[in-house]
Design an enzyme around this catalytic site. Structure first.
Site, PDB file in Angstrom:
ATOM      1  N   TRP A  46      58.399  50.633  45.722  1.00 24.09           N
ATOM      2  CA  TRP A  46      56.932  50.149  44.936  1.00 24.09           C
ATOM      3  C   TRP A  46      55.847  50.390  45.807  1.00 24.09           C
ATOM      4  CZ3 TRP A  46      54.401  51.382  41.378  1.00 24.09           C
ATOM      5  CH2 TRP A  46      53.385  50.531  40.568  1.00 24.09           C
ATOM      6  N   ARG A  89      58.500  46.965  58.202  1.00 22.26           N
ATOM      7  CA  ARG A  89      58.721  46.199  59.024  1.00 22.26           C
ATOM      8  C   ARG A  89      59.552  46.360  60.074  1.00 22.26           C
ATOM      9  NH1 ARG A  89      59.161  40.577  57.997  1.00 22.26           N
ATOM     10  NH2 ARG A  89      58.489  41.001  55.691  1.00 22.26           N
ATOM     11  N   LYS A 139      57.376  40.527  41.514  1.00 26.20           N
ATOM     12  CA  LYS A 139      57.855  40.033  40.151  1.00 26.20           C
ATOM     13  C   LYS A 139      59.095  39.105  40.260  1.00 26.20           C
ATOM     14  CE  LYS A 139      55.903  44.258  37.883  1.00 26.20           C
ATOM     15  NZ  LYS A 139      56.000  45.367  36.882  1.00 26.20           N
ATOM     16  N   SER A 145      55.542  50.063  35.199  1.00 27.95           N
ATOM     17  CA  SER A 145      55.689  51.029  36.166  1.00 27.95           C
ATOM     18  C   SER A 145      56.622  51.094  36.919  1.00 27.95           C
ATOM     19  CB  SER A 145      54.295  50.521  37.235  1.00 27.95           C
ATOM     20  OG  SER A 145      54.466  49.287  37.488  1.00 27.95           O
ATOM     21  N   LYS A 148      60.609  39.277  32.106  1.00 29.95           N
ATOM     22  CA  LYS A 148      61.078  40.682  31.647  1.00 29.95           C
ATOM     23  C   LYS A 148      62.460  41.030  32.357  1.00 29.95           C
ATOM     24  CE  LYS A 148      59.253  43.391  34.848  1.00 29.95           C
ATOM     25  NZ  LYS A 148      59.814  44.596  35.886  1.00 29.95           N
ATOM     26  N   SER A 168      65.337  51.706  35.072  1.00 29.54           N
ATOM     27  CA  SER A 168      65.147  50.018  35.417  1.00 29.54           C
ATOM     28  C   SER A 168      66.564  49.616  36.086  1.00 29.54           C
ATOM     29  CB  SER A 168      65.135  49.453  34.179  1.00 29.54           C
ATOM     30  OG  SER A 168      65.231  47.952  34.229  1.00 29.54           O
TER      31      SER A 168
END
Length: 335
Positions: A11, A34, A106, A140, A193, A256
């Protein structure tokens, strides 16, 4: 505009590509990793082969590693693109940063000795209360954003400067950014979600049909809204992109990871087998228990989320989890 994205996962990389590809704006975008070896690989190969294979990094996108302080110095906008597990550490390092900061993660933070699991803005309040900050969320998939496919997101913050910076950074012909002051609602939608997507994957994996899927998503939205309102969110937020929109995408989309967990559990895989096969973090697995715990503390009924926790803990088999939901007493339809 000078933008740094902290975190070179799928992402973070996708949004860095989106901002760097926003030709009219001519942003100067840096992707921070990182791990120095990962940064060197990204710089040399100009592709994030692990997370976004086949998607070339724009020539204008810079890549770096090294101290966080040096990476954010002189920037106009800082984007934190780590999983929830990495948010607290980065916020601690950024607590004196005067630049607007936004997180993409999220979920709920895992419970700690001094607190139950927190939403991202609650973590910020603990470790970096003076930051001017907010969240960027919405329906997204990283791969579609990296490809430049049409996407709509929500910039949520109590600070207008943060909302405005996010619109300036990412709003383009391929990416539409809406603004919202309800950070709590946007974050609850983004967290819950993922849990509901596991349940929907289970439903589809068991072949229960489209009627069952529609019922589960609708009642799941009601659970999400109840928890959000109890935490201080506006109910209308859950009718928008970060609520209904993100739920539909994550519960039904083939990209997903959380939905995939449910599908694999329905096939008889163990939780470890399901998670190991993903190669990426499925936040719903890690925050489901916290969602249920916070709901219980607030007296909020969340039977679908409770069923997911029982499934993940091995207390119920897939068929039994569905039977438990369908065996509940009749009641009024309400939020």
């Amino acid at each position: 505009m000078k933008i740094v994205v902290l975190g070179a996962g799928s992402w973070g990389t996708a949004l860095a590509i989106g901002a760097a590809s926003n030709a009219p704006a001519r942003h100067r975008v840096t992707l921070w990793a990182r791990d120095a070896a990962q940064a060197a690989s990204l710089q040399a190969q100009r592709v994030n082969a692990r997370y976004l294979p086949g998607i070339a990094l724009p020539d204008s996108l810079g890549v770096r590693a090294g101290p966080v302080g040096a990476a954010v110095a002189g920037q106009d906008l800082v984007i934190i693109a780590t999983p929830m597990s990495g948010l607290r550490d980065l916020l601690s390092q950024l607590k004196t940063c005067a630049t607007p900061v936004t997180w993409l993660c999220k979920g709920f933070e895992a419970a700690r000795a001094q607190s139950f699991g927190l939403l991202a803005h609650e973590v910020r309040a603990q470790v970096a209360p003076d930051l001017i900050a907010g969240a960027l969320s919405g329906p997204s998939f990283a791969m579609e954003v990296a490809r430049g496919q049409p996407t709509a997101l929500v910039a949520a913050s109590e600070h207008a400067s943060v909302r405005d910076a996010l619109v300036e950074a990412f709003h383009s012909s391929a990416l539409r950014v809406y603004v919202n002051e309800d950070v709590t609602g946007v974050e609850v939608g983004g967290a819950v979600k993922n849990v509901l997507a596991i349940a929907t994957g289970l439903c589809d994996g068991l072949g229960l049909g489209l009627n069952a899927r529609a019922a589960l998503i609708t009642r799941g939205l009601a659970e999400m809204t109840r928890l959000g309102v109890a935490l201080g969110a506006r109910p209308d937020t859950f009718m928008g992109l970060s609520g209904l929109g993100d739920l539909v995408l994550t519960a039904t989309g083939d990209l997903s990871r959380n939905r995939r967990v449910g599908l694999l559990l329905a096939q008889g895989r163990t939780l470890k087998q399901a998670v190991d096969s993903l190669g990426h973090v499925a936040e719903g697995v890690y925050c489901a228990r916290t969602v249920v715990q916070r709901a219980a503390l607030l007296g909020v009924d969340m039977p679908i989320a409770q069923g997911v926790v029982a499934l993940l803990d091995g207390q119920l088999k897939p068929d039994a989890a569905v039977a438990a939901l369908m065996g509940r007493e009749p009641t009024h339809e309400q939020l």
